[in-house]
Design a protein around this motif. Structure first.
Motif, PDB file in Angstrom:
ATOM      1  N   THR A  90       0.856  -1.187   0.000  1.00  0.00           N
ATOM      2  CA  THR A  90       0.000   0.000   0.000  1.00  0.00           C
ATOM      3  C   THR A  90       0.892   1.237   0.000  1.00  0.00           C
ATOM      4  OG1 THR A  90      -1.664   1.258   1.252  1.00  0.00           O
ATOM      5  CG2 THR A  90      -0.221  -0.188   2.535  1.00  0.00           C
ATOM      6  N   GLY A  91       0.421   2.294  -0.640  1.00  0.00           N
ATOM      7  CA  GLY A  91       1.197   3.526  -0.679  1.00  0.00           C
ATOM      8  C   GLY A  91       0.653   4.438  -1.771  1.00  0.00           C
ATOM      9  N   LEU A  92       1.128   5.658  -1.743  1.00  0.00           N
ATOM     10  CA  LEU A  92       0.670   6.667  -2.705  1.00  0.00           C
ATOM     11  C   LEU A  92       0.983   6.254  -4.138  1.00  0.00           C
ATOM     12  CD1 LEU A  92       2.019   9.780  -0.760  1.00  0.00           C
ATOM     13  CD2 LEU A  92      -0.402   9.180  -1.084  1.00  0.00           C
ATOM     14  N   SER A  93       0.263   6.837  -5.077  1.00  0.00           N
ATOM     15  CA  SER A  93       0.600   6.697  -6.492  1.00  0.00           C
ATOM     16  C   SER A  93       2.028   7.209  -6.693  1.00  0.00           C
ATOM     17  CB  SER A  93      -0.390   7.524  -7.317  1.00  0.00           C
ATOM     18  OG  SER A  93      -0.043   7.468  -8.676  1.00  0.00           O
ATOM     19  N   CYS A 128       6.746  11.514  -4.178  1.00  0.00           N
ATOM     20  CA  CYS A 128       5.908  10.926  -5.239  1.00  0.00           C
ATOM     21  C   CYS A 128       5.523  11.977  -6.270  1.00  0.00           C
ATOM     22  CB  CYS A 128       4.656  10.293  -4.637  1.00  0.00           C
ATOM     23  SG  CYS A 128       4.999   8.877  -3.572  1.00  0.00           S
ATOM     24  N   GLU A 129       5.192  13.172  -5.754  1.00  0.00           N
ATOM     25  CA  GLU A 129       4.766  14.246  -6.652  1.00  0.00           C
ATOM     26  C   GLU A 129       5.941  14.762  -7.484  1.00  0.00           C
ATOM     27  OE1 GLU A 129       2.346  17.173  -4.708  1.00  0.00           O
ATOM     28  OE2 GLU A 129       1.809  18.131  -6.599  1.00  0.00           O
ATOM     29  N   ALA A 130       7.117  14.786  -6.895  1.00  0.00           N
ATOM     30  CA  ALA A 130       8.304  15.218  -7.643  1.00  0.00           C
ATOM     31  C   ALA A 130       8.617  14.221  -8.764  1.00  0.00           C
ATOM     32  CB  ALA A 130       9.501  15.354  -6.700  1.00  0.00           C
ATOM     33  N   GLY A 165       2.510  11.610 -14.736  1.00  0.00           N
ATOM     34  CA  GLY A 165       1.929  12.947 -14.844  1.00  0.00           C
ATOM     35  C   GLY A 165       0.581  13.095 -14.154  1.00  0.00           C
ATOM     36  N   LEU A 166       0.280  12.165 -13.259  1.00  0.00           N
ATOM     37  CA  LEU A 166      -1.049  12.168 -12.635  1.00  0.00           C
ATOM     38  C   LEU A 166      -1.192  13.258 -11.574  1.00  0.00           C
ATOM     39  CD1 LEU A 166      -1.566   8.303 -12.242  1.00  0.00           C
ATOM     40  CD2 LEU A 166      -2.587   9.813 -13.947  1.00  0.00           C
ATOM     41  N   TYR A 167      -0.109  13.511 -10.828  1.00  0.00           N
ATOM     42  CA  TYR A 167      -0.197  14.556  -9.797  1.00  0.00           C
ATOM     43  C   TYR A 167      -0.437  15.923 -10.437  1.00  0.00           C
ATOM     44  CZ  TYR A 167       1.121  11.334  -6.092  1.00  0.00           C
ATOM     45  OH  TYR A 167       1.119  10.307  -5.188  1.00  0.00           O
ATOM     46  N   ALA A 168       0.245  16.176 -11.542  1.00  0.00           N
ATOM     47  CA  ALA A 168       0.045  17.454 -12.243  1.00  0.00           C
ATOM     48  C   ALA A 168      -1.422  17.607 -12.650  1.00  0.00           C
ATOM     49  CB  ALA A 168       0.952  17.522 -13.475  1.00  0.00           C
ATOM     50  N   LYS A 169      -1.975  16.530 -13.200  1.00  0.00           N
ATOM     51  CA  LYS A 169      -3.392  16.567 -13.603  1.00  0.00           C
ATOM     52  C   LYS A 169      -4.306  16.736 -12.392  1.00  0.00           C
ATOM     53  CE  LYS A 169      -3.153  13.772 -17.828  1.00  0.00           C
ATOM     54  NZ  LYS A 169      -3.371  12.428 -18.372  1.00  0.00           N
ATOM     55  N   ALA A 170      -3.975  16.026 -11.308  1.00  0.00           N
ATOM     56  CA  ALA A 170      -4.806  16.101 -10.104  1.00  0.00           C
ATOM     57  C   ALA A 170      -4.762  17.511  -9.517  1.00  0.00           C
ATOM     58  CB  ALA A 170      -4.343  15.069  -9.075  1.00  0.00           C
ATOM     59  N   ARG A 171      -3.570  18.135  -9.490  1.00  0.00           N
ATOM     60  CA  ARG A 171      -3.441  19.505  -8.977  1.00  0.00           C
ATOM     61  C   ARG A 171      -4.249  20.477  -9.833  1.00  0.00           C
ATOM     62  NH1 ARG A 171      -1.690  19.878  -3.759  1.00  0.00           N
ATOM     63  NH2 ARG A 171       0.233  18.710  -3.455  1.00  0.00           N
ATOM     64  N   ALA A 172      -4.340  20.162 -11.126  1.00  0.00           N
ATOM     65  CA  ALA A 172      -5.109  21.017 -12.037  1.00  0.00           C
ATOM     66  C   ALA A 172      -6.608  20.721 -11.953  1.00  0.00           C
ATOM     67  CB  ALA A 172      -4.618  20.819 -13.469  1.00  0.00           C
ATOM     68  N   GLY A 173      -6.966  19.765 -11.093  1.00  0.00           N
ATOM     69  CA  GLY A 173      -8.388  19.467 -10.905  1.00  0.00           C
ATOM     70  C   GLY A 173      -8.955  18.529 -11.948  1.00  0.00           C
ATOM     71  N   ALA A 174      -8.093  17.940 -12.766  1.00  0.00           N
ATOM     72  CA  ALA A 174      -8.570  17.093 -13.865  1.00  0.00           C
ATOM     73  C   ALA A 174      -8.868  15.662 -13.427  1.00  0.00           C
ATOM     74  CB  ALA A 174      -7.547  17.089 -15.004  1.00  0.00           C
ATOM     75  N   ILE A 175      -8.340  15.265 -12.260  1.00  0.00           N
ATOM     76  CA  ILE A 175      -8.639  13.919 -11.738  1.00  0.00           C
ATOM     77  C   ILE A 175      -9.283  14.062 -10.362  1.00  0.00           C
ATOM     78  CG2 ILE A 175      -7.741  11.630 -11.194  1.00  0.00           C
ATOM     79  CD1 ILE A 175      -5.245  12.282 -12.786  1.00  0.00           C
ATOM     80  N   PRO A 176     -10.568  13.745 -10.266  1.00  0.00           N
ATOM     81  CA  PRO A 176     -11.216  13.831  -8.957  1.00  0.00           C
ATOM     82  C   PRO A 176     -10.788  12.659  -8.073  1.00  0.00           C
ATOM     83  CG  PRO A 176     -12.787  13.039 -10.584  1.00  0.00           C
ATOM     84  CD  PRO A 176     -11.477  13.262 -11.310  1.00  0.00           C
ATOM     85  N   HIS A 177     -10.927  12.810  -6.774  1.00  0.00           N
ATOM     86  CA  HIS A 177     -10.642  11.732  -5.813  1.00  0.00           C
ATOM     87  C   HIS A 177      -9.221  11.199  -5.966  1.00  0.00           C
ATOM     88  CE1 HIS A 177     -14.946  11.639  -4.970  1.00  0.00           C
ATOM     89  NE2 HIS A 177     -15.194  11.401  -6.245  1.00  0.00           N
ATOM     90  N   PHE A 178      -8.254  12.064  -6.177  1.00  0.00           N
ATOM     91  CA  PHE A 178      -6.890  11.564  -6.346  1.00  0.00           C
ATOM     92  C   PHE A 178      -6.188  11.505  -4.987  1.00  0.00           C
ATOM     93  CE2 PHE A 178      -2.436  11.484  -7.554  1.00  0.00           C
ATOM     94  CZ  PHE A 178      -2.463  10.551  -8.584  1.00  0.00           C
ATOM     95  N   THR A 179      -5.754  10.307  -4.638  1.00  0.00           N
ATOM     96  CA  THR A 179      -5.197  10.083  -3.298  1.00  0.00           C
ATOM     97  C   THR A 179      -3.995  10.989  -3.039  1.00  0.00           C
ATOM     98  OG1 THR A 179      -5.916   7.790  -3.317  1.00  0.00           O
ATOM     99  CG2 THR A 179      -4.177   8.370  -1.762  1.00  0.00           C
ATOM    100  N   GLY A 180      -4.040  11.661  -1.894  1.00  0.00           N
ATOM    101  CA  GLY A 180      -2.951  12.545  -1.496  1.00  0.00           C
ATOM    102  C   GLY A 180      -3.230  13.993  -1.869  1.00  0.00           C
ATOM    103  N   ILE A 181      -4.101  14.183  -2.874  1.00  0.00           N
ATOM    104  CA  ILE A 181      -4.430  15.538  -3.327  1.00  0.00           C
ATOM    105  C   ILE A 181      -5.867  15.888  -2.954  1.00  0.00           C
ATOM    106  CG2 ILE A 181      -4.530  17.102  -5.320  1.00  0.00           C
ATOM    107  CD1 ILE A 181      -1.713  16.052  -4.719  1.00  0.00           C
ATOM    108  N   SER A 182      -6.786  15.095  -3.457  1.00  0.00           N
ATOM    109  CA  SER A 182      -8.200  15.406  -3.210  1.00  0.00           C
ATOM    110  C   SER A 182      -8.925  14.257  -2.522  1.00  0.00           C
ATOM    111  CB  SER A 182      -8.884  15.756  -4.539  1.00  0.00           C
ATOM    112  OG  SER A 182      -8.558  14.795  -5.523  1.00  0.00           O
ATOM    113  N   SER A 183      -8.172  13.278  -2.062  1.00  0.00           N
ATOM    114  CA  SER A 183      -8.734  12.133  -1.347  1.00  0.00           C
ATOM    115  C   SER A 183      -7.648  11.675  -0.371  1.00  0.00           C
ATOM    116  CB  SER A 183      -9.090  11.032  -2.358  1.00  0.00           C
ATOM    117  OG  SER A 183      -9.736   9.951  -1.722  1.00  0.00           O
TER     118      SER A 183
END
Lengths: 206, 206
Positions: free
Chosen positions: B35-38, B140-142, B147-165
């Motif tokens: 188990t762990g972050l993306s 993980c974000e670095a 490129g998922l964290y960048a998308k999640a920070r931009a609001g393009a991926i809802p429920h992204f673990t560590g960012i919006s979940s």
């Protein structure tokens, strides 16, 4: 004796694939998909084939009602939609075991042709062997090992295959086994010979 | 060379169980639950451990997004409820592989403690090893390999673990691996040593 360290550990980053597992095991992996009426002997035959493969040193596993309906598919009922989802999940799990290098034997009524064809379509030609346990409804109902036909006739079980829900026989299964009219040992032999002839397992020299 | 007949086939009606498979293979089966972050390196570590076990002649298999999300769980999204069902199914499939005599390694974010505890509760004490891939969110974000964290920070991926979940760290995992700050080989060694110490696999004499 010393603990191995990172520097002397032998391993590769390359992932292990199905071909590597099959080579190690000395046999191909395959999905052997039993279909037939309740009471036609699918689970009994599946477990007997599994035991015979084990005795030959091969790697196999049985998926049946015992380990699926109380686990992965515990949330599903017996409506047509639920049966379709049940078979879909079983097909996907069988595909995982196939990839893992296993001869996976599934033992479910799987009454609908379309559902079985979808399971077959998940994998490559030569990976899927449909085996029809072809005991007649009369034979299965006469046997009725769990008393289910009696309950279904009494209307206590809705959507019961053969009584209140159709069973669609395979049109061109890889194998048809007369489970209603022959000894279990003979049925096992029939399945093993099919797997030998298809090149999944090797014949035992005798 | 003659075809074996029913009378000379050697097999038993008794079904083959987990204990028989473990004995044949020479190691215990187990669920190793990463188990762990993306981006924390779960899948990379899982495949490397799997390869290391294969090289030792042991039987293991990896369940990860590649073979689950496009197959068994293709019908599920990323809402909390869908994630819970996703982890439930993975736990049930892992249990099947456990029963089949396999060291099954799962590599999913599995962010919620309750979901992981439910997976653990499906099996017996000593069958389940929770491994926390403990790279920090910053690391993980670095890295952000997909490129998922960048998308999640931009609001393009809802429920992204560590960012919006949320990600709920394991409180007492069987192992914590510092995947953010050490070489892959070292992480592999750490996992193997844990499996040796727990008696799942034997130590390699050196």
């Amino acid at each position: 004796m010393t603990t191995p360290t990172a520097s002397n550990l032998v391993w590769h980053e390359a992932s292990v694939d199905r071909a590597a597992r099959e080579k190690r095991r000395g046999h191909r992996s395959a999905i052997v998909w039993f279909t037939g009426l309740s009471g036609s002997g699918k689970s009994t035959l599946a477990n007997a084939v599994n035991a015979a493969l084990f005795e030959r040193g091969l790697v196999s596993y049985v998926l049946d009602g015992d380990n699926i309906r109380h686990g992965l598919c515990r949330d599903l009922g017996f409506s047509d939609a639920a049966r379709e989802e049940n078979i879909r999940r079983i097909g996907e799990v069988a595909k995982l075991f196939l990839d893992a290098g296993t001869i996976v034997i599934t033992a479910f009524v799987s009454p609908f042709r379309a559902d079985r064809e979808r399971a077959r379509a998940l994998v490559t030609e030569g990976d899927f062997y449909e085996v029809h346990c072809a005991a007649t409804l009369a034979a299965c109902e006469a046997r009725d090992p769990k008393g289910l036909y009696a309950k279904a006739r009494a209307g206590a079980i809705p959507h019961f295959t053969g009584i209140s829900s159709p069973y669609e026989e395979p049109l061109i299964p890889e194998l048809r086994v007369e489970t209603g009219g022959q000894a279990l040992a003979e049925s096992v032999e029939t399945v093993l010979r099919m797997l030998e002839e298809r090149g999944v397992i090797s014949a035992i020299p005798s």
